[in-house]
Enzyme design. Structure first.
Site, PDB file in Angstrom:
ATOM      1  N   HIS A   1       0.806  -1.225   0.000  1.00 34.96           N
ATOM      2  CA  HIS A   1       0.000   0.000   0.000  1.00 34.96           C
ATOM      3  C   HIS A   1       0.832   1.265   0.000  1.00 34.96           C
ATOM      4  CE1 HIS A   1      -3.927  -1.983   0.940  1.00 34.96           C
ATOM      5  NE2 HIS A   1      -3.117  -2.892   1.472  1.00 34.96           N
TER       6      HIS A   1
ATOM      7  N   LYS B   1      -9.232  13.209   4.803  1.00 36.95           N
ATOM      8  CA  LYS B   1      -8.294  12.067   4.771  1.00 36.95           C
ATOM      9  C   LYS B   1      -7.276  12.319   5.863  1.00 36.95           C
ATOM     10  CE  LYS B   1      -7.407  13.257   0.343  1.00 36.95           C
ATOM     11  NZ  LYS B   1      -7.659  11.987  -0.310  1.00 36.95           N
ATOM     12  N   ARG B   2      -6.444  11.314   6.164  1.00 43.63           N
ATOM     13  CA  ARG B   2      -5.401  11.545   7.159  1.00 43.63           C
ATOM     14  C   ARG B   2      -4.544  12.734   6.780  1.00 43.63           C
ATOM     15  NH1 ARG B   2      -4.523   7.766  11.385  1.00 43.63           N
ATOM     16  NH2 ARG B   2      -2.669   8.977  11.902  1.00 43.63           N
TER      17      ARG B   2
ATOM     18  N   LYS C   1     -15.443   7.249  -3.414  1.00 40.68           N
ATOM     19  CA  LYS C   1     -16.710   7.502  -2.696  1.00 40.68           C
ATOM     20  C   LYS C   1     -17.308   8.830  -3.146  1.00 40.68           C
ATOM     21  CE  LYS C   1     -14.540   5.074   1.108  1.00 40.68           C
ATOM     22  NZ  LYS C   1     -13.714   5.274   2.324  1.00 40.68           N
TER      23      LYS C   1
ATOM     24  N   THR D   1      -9.029   6.134  -1.687  1.00 38.24           N
ATOM     25  CA  THR D   1     -10.325   5.467  -1.829  1.00 38.24           C
ATOM     26  C   THR D   1     -11.471   6.446  -1.612  1.00 38.24           C
ATOM     27  OG1 THR D   1      -9.896   4.668   0.411  1.00 38.24           O
ATOM     28  CG2 THR D   1      -9.720   3.070  -1.365  1.00 38.24           C
TER      29      THR D   1
ATOM     30  N   LYS E   1      -0.108  14.524   1.098  1.00 35.97           N
ATOM     31  CA  LYS E   1      -1.499  14.712   0.635  1.00 35.97           C
ATOM     32  C   LYS E   1      -1.818  16.183   0.394  1.00 35.97           C
ATOM     33  CE  LYS E   1      -3.156  10.627   3.222  1.00 35.97           C
ATOM     34  NZ  LYS E   1      -3.752   9.673   2.278  1.00 35.97           N
TER      35      LYS E   1
HETATM   36  C1  26Q Z   1       3.400   0.455  10.341  1.00 39.59           C
HETATM   37  C2  26Q Z   1       4.357   0.160  11.305  1.00 39.59           C
HETATM   38  C3  26Q Z   1       4.261   0.706  12.570  1.00 39.59           C
HETATM   39  C4  26Q Z   1       3.196   1.533  12.885  1.00 39.59           C
HETATM   40  C5  26Q Z   1       2.242   1.824  11.920  1.00 39.59           C
HETATM   41  C6  26Q Z   1       2.347   1.287  10.640  1.00 39.59           C
HETATM   42  C7  26Q Z   1       1.337   1.605   9.612  1.00 39.59           C
HETATM   43  C8  26Q Z   1      -0.013   1.638   9.924  1.00 39.59           C
HETATM   44  C9  26Q Z   1      -0.959   1.949   8.965  1.00 39.59           C
HETATM   45  C10 26Q Z   1       1.712   1.885   8.310  1.00 39.59           C
HETATM   46  C11 26Q Z   1       0.759   2.204   7.353  1.00 39.59           C
HETATM   47  C12 26Q Z   1      -0.587   2.228   7.667  1.00 39.59           C
HETATM   48  C13 26Q Z   1      -1.641   2.563   6.706  1.00 39.59           C
HETATM   49  C14 26Q Z   1      -1.455   2.852   5.444  1.00 39.59           C
HETATM   50  C15 26Q Z   1      -2.559   3.234   4.541  1.00 39.59           C
HETATM   51  O1  26Q Z   1      -3.680   3.463   4.977  1.00 39.59           O
HETATM   52  N1  26Q Z   1      -2.288   3.339   3.238  1.00 39.59           N
HETATM   53  C16 26Q Z   1      -3.319   3.718   2.291  1.00 39.59           C
HETATM   54  O2  26Q Z   1      -3.918   2.518   1.810  1.00 39.59           O
HETATM   55  C17 26Q Z   1      -5.042   2.812   1.003  1.00 39.59           C
HETATM   56  C18 26Q Z   1      -5.709   1.496   0.634  1.00 39.59           C
HETATM   57  O3  26Q Z   1      -4.931   0.809  -0.290  1.00 39.59           O
HETATM   58  C19 26Q Z   1      -4.630   3.608  -0.224  1.00 39.59           C
HETATM   59  O4  26Q Z   1      -5.796   3.964  -0.924  1.00 39.59           O
HETATM   60  C20 26Q Z   1      -3.879   4.864   0.183  1.00 39.59           C
HETATM   61  O5  26Q Z   1      -3.382   5.514  -0.957  1.00 39.59           O
HETATM   62  C21 26Q Z   1      -2.734   4.506   1.122  1.00 39.59           C
HETATM   63  O6  26Q Z   1      -2.113   5.673   1.604  1.00 39.59           O
END
Ligand code: 26Q
Length: 817
Positions: A351, A537-538, A649, A645, A543
């Site tokens: 991702h 979004k976050r 929507k 995503t 972004k």
């Molecule tokens: C990893 C290690 C330690 C702590 C936290 C994490 C961690 C947690 C969550 C790393 C990444 C995430 C989340 C990532 C994420 O939400 N990515 C998004 O995924 C979506 C679904 O595929 C995409 O549409 C987005 O573009 C992408 O940013």
């Protein structure tokens, strides 16, 4: 069996009886919370019937099953979704109306299950809906966090994090299964030896053992008996495993394991607790898979034929060495046979291409916490090394190795141990193959593929926007609920002025609902006749929420300066959580809020623009925010957003994409045509060119663009805050650290795009037509399409078989083939 949902009268009786049984009160005297809990438990109990049939059918027909391993499932609320998917919403609504109660008020009592950060977690939730709705046996595996992602409050213009106590009323959907607990072992020492046949043996003396206890939630498909399982693991004490004199330490360690979601969606340096969480739910989930497989089959030889495991990013990648461990140590498989089973079973979704966000763990940490797992990783690496040498790619081994720089590279482990690696949008998968994972893609081209993300149009269109849904049904029938590609039928009517007008009225209705929320929650009045421009979004630098607010600032400053400069009245909505440790992101939130205060309280300017920061962005807020939008802000720096995503929507609800050529935006414009979106900004290749020549110079942009210079100056001339240093991080990031995400470079193109959108909006029929085309073309972005592709091309799943009698028993019609 009597179905209490068969008609309103029957249901009313069941409900009032159950309220009396559970709480010893008449329905009229019961508290809303009590009514909610009873309603939830009746729905849950009913799902028990379809759940049973589903499990039976899967076992009898030896249906292949998918397990979707994800650290995050951002489920939101389930009441409406479940009632509608079960096809009993109207019956329940009527019964409650009879009892003088609005179903909507009960729906609002449910807490969001916010077990995730953002896109990745919500994707997992959408996938569960599509899996069940397509009659595929797909289960979720995750942690039962006691607190969801933090609740965001804005205090003194800044983000403050509060705990999200989503379990305060309990969880009506879950079923506690203490009988299926699993012991998970950490730390300690491992004595390993080879016997006379060269077989490996080990005695493991862990220093920390917990029990993983499952809670199952039924996941019901749309108008089908299929009911899958989301399994959430809680940690519980293992009485035998407390070291003498260490009781408190032990209890705290158990409790910490499932306390909360890591609130960071970019990687911060490896925290041991996070790694413990990862292994915890992986170990428990693998154990369950093995046990359940052996209840149906005599051997694990066919595990990969009957089970698919999908890794949602690398967070659950320890599945690979864990499954190796179980097969070899517990079931006596040799390395090669075990490895073939593992690779046949596991597939991995990436991702992110931001290299700093790729997961890595210090080797000593993995070795100390998981000695046997680490040993297996070392052996995977050793064999992989020889494999690469033998294929003449030794010169590229360093790019691919799992163990290097004292770290374990989880993405490498994921690629080596899977049969499929996919990105989440076409452009993202291309970048993976051509750049980030090029060595791997050269070694194993057949392993790489794309699966463009999707979202469940049932939640994001049908259920959250009933006004639009009834309009669509009026024109194209209701086939699109099951077959989202049928939205295309709307193309026939996009030029119809009556439909255009009706649609604009639907949009107005949705804007009023959002305006009411803003009024009630924030005490701000917004004009529903303005353009609703939304970015939710976050909060992440890439972004570029910063570019959005800087554009707002520039309009404000110009209106203040020049009484002749006026704009198309617009309301700019923002909603975003920042990771608690992400200082720049938090400062950007502060800037947005302070700009909002200034703009909204300026009697002159606020007639033309308002800025609304909606706190605590969540699934439930998204459900009223996105469908009220006219403009969808998707403005990440090209090449950085894997997919996005929310863009899908927004599109489903008619908003026009104002975006860069990044992530799934690329495919959105492919669907609707450039004339039905507003694309701007530098493209990936152009940005690469600039980087190659090292030719980006923020000061020359500053010097040649007085408008933009005025905005940047305003960051420290007390325009927005009495403290000139309030936005120092932002200023430094842009002007001293060379603006990593090219905000200044794209600023003018962005402003120009906004002007064009404003002009467009003034042509009401043209605008309405473009919005309708967006809806008509959005079927491709249903997660039903995505899941079909995963099921056919990666998992090899067949549909769950139900007899016509089973369909009938639950009041559904089986679709003709
Ligand atoms: C990893 C290690 C330690 C702590 C936290 C994490 C961690 C947690 C969550 C790393 C990444 C995430 C989340 C990532 C994420 O939400 N990515 C998004 O995924 C979506 C679904 O595929 C995409 O549409 C987005 O573009 C992408 O940013």
């Amino acid at each position: 069996m009597k179905n209490i949902f068969s008609d309103a009268q029957t249901f009313k009786e069941a409900l009032t009886t159950e309220v009396a049984h559970r709480f010893g009160r008449d329905f009229e005297d019961a508290y809303p919370e009590e009514r909610y809990l009873v309603l939830g438990s009746l729905i849950r109990d009913q799902l028990g019937n379809t759940w049973k049939e589903t499990k039976k059918s899967v076992a009898e027909h030896h249906t292949k099953q998918l397990y979707y391993f994800s650290m995050e499932f951002l489920m939101g609320r389930l009441m409406t979704n479940n009632l509608m998917n079960m096809g009993v919403y109207d019956v329940v609504k009527e019964a409650l109306d009879d009892l003088g109660m609005d179903l909507h008020n009960l729906e609002e009592l449910e807490a969001d299950a916010g077990l995730g950060n953002g896109g990745l977690g919500r994707l997992a939730a959408c996938f569960l809906d599509s899996l069940a709705s397509l009659n595929l046996a797909g289960n979720g595996n995750c942690i039962r966090y006691r607190y969801g992602l933090f609740k965001q409050e804005i205090i003194n213009d800044q983000q403050v994090e509060k705990p999200d106590c989503w379990l305060r009323l309990g969880n009506v959907w879950e079923v506690w299964k203490p009988q299926h607990d699993v012991r998970v072992k950490f730390g300690g020492t491992l004595d390993a030896y080879m016997d006379q046949f060269g077989k490996f043996h080990s005695n493991y003396h862990p220093s920390f053992v917990v029990r993983a206890v499952p809670y199952d939630e039924p996941i019901v498909g749309y108008h089908t008996p299929t009911t899958n399982t989301l399994r959430l693991w809680d940690a519980a004490v293992d009485e035998e495993s407390v070291q003498a004199g260490k009781l408190n330490e032990y209890l705290n360690a158990v409790s910490a394991l499932t306390a909360n979601v890591y609130p960071d969606d970019s990687t911060e340096e490896g925290k041991e607790l996070r790694l413990k969480q990862e292994y915890f739910f992986v170990c428990a989930g693998v154990d369950q898979i093995i046990r359940s497989h052996l209840r149906t089959y005599p051997t694990l030889d066919n595990l990969g034929e009957k089970t698919a495991i999908q890794l949602n990013d690398t967070h659950p990648v320890l599945v690979i060495p864990e499954l190796m461990r179980v097969l070899m140590d517990d079931y006596n498989y040799n390395w090669d046979d075990a490895w073939n089973i593992v690779r046949q079973t596991v597939a991995y979704t990436n991702h992110t291409i931001m290299s700093e966000a790729l997961e890595r763990w210090p080797q000593h940490l993995v070795r100390n916490l998981l000695p046997r797992i680490y040993m297996i990783i070392e052996e995977i690496e050793r064999r992989f090394y020889h494999y690469v040498q033998a294929r003449g790619m030794g010169n590229r081994f360093a790019e691919m190795s799992i163990l290097k720089d004292q770290q374990v590279h989880m993405a490498s482990l994921a690629v080596v141990g899977s049969h499929s690696v996919n990105g989440v949008a076409a452009i993202h998968s291309e970048i993976l193959v051509n750049d980030v994972m090029n060595a791997f893609a050269t070694l194993w081209p057949e392993r790489f593929n794309n699966k463009t993300n999707g979202v469940t149009h049932r939640r994001w269109l049908v259920y959250s926007n009933p006004q639009l849904t009834s309009l669509l049904k009026e024109y194209i029938g209701d086939g699109f609920i099951r077959h989202p590609e049928q939205l295309e039928k709307l193309m026939e009517y996009v030029d119809d002025p009556t439909l255009q007008e009706k649609f604009m009225n639907v949009k107005l209705e949705r804007k009023k609902i959002l305006a009411k929320y803003v009024h009630d929650e924030l005490g701000i009045d917004v004009d529903v006749n303005t353009v609703f421009d939304v970015q939710c979004k976050r909060l992440h630098a890439y972004k570029r929420q910063l570019m959005n607010i800087m554009h707002v600032m520039s309009l404000y400053l110009r209106m203040k300066q020049d009484p002749n400069f006026r704009v198309q009245p617009t309301t700019y909505f923002f909603a975003a959580k920042a990771a608690p440790g992400y200082a720049l992101a938090k400062e950007i939130i502060k800037l947005i809020v302070k700009v909002a205060n200034r703009v909204n309280n300026d009697p002159l300017v606020s007639r033309y623009m308002k800025v609304i920061f909606i706190p605590n962005y969540s699934v439930s807020i998204a459900e009223i925010l996105i469908n009220a939008a006219d403009v969808s802000e998707q403005i990440s720096m090209a090449g950085k957003e894997a997919s996005g995503t929310s863009n899908m929507k927004f599109m489903m609800n008619g908003a026009l994409t104002l975006g860069t050529l990044d992530g799934a935006n690329v495919e959105i414009v492919e669907q609707v045509g450039y004339e039905n979106a507003k694309i701007f900004g530098l493209r990936v290749e152009e940005l690469e060119e600039i980087k190659r020549h090292n030719s980006y110079d923020v000061w020359s942009i500053y010097n040649s663009n007085p408008n933009l210079a005025r905005v940047i100056d305003s960051l420290h001339d007390c325009t927005w805050s009495s403290n000139p240093n309030e936005f120092q991080l932002i200023f430094n990031d842009l002007m001293l650290h060379r603006d990593e995400f090219f905000v200044l470079a794209d600023f003018d193109a962005y402003a120009q795009a906004h002007r064009e959108v404003s002009a467009w909006y003034q042509n009401r029929p043209a605008w309405a037509r473009a919005m309708l085309i967006n809806i008509a073309k959005s079927g491709y972005f249903s997660s039903d399409r995505t899941i079909r592709q995963y099921a056919n091309e990666i998992w090899g799943l067949d549909e769950i078989q139900f007899t016509p009698e089973q369909y009938e028993k639950f009041g559904f019609e089986k679709e003709a083939e």
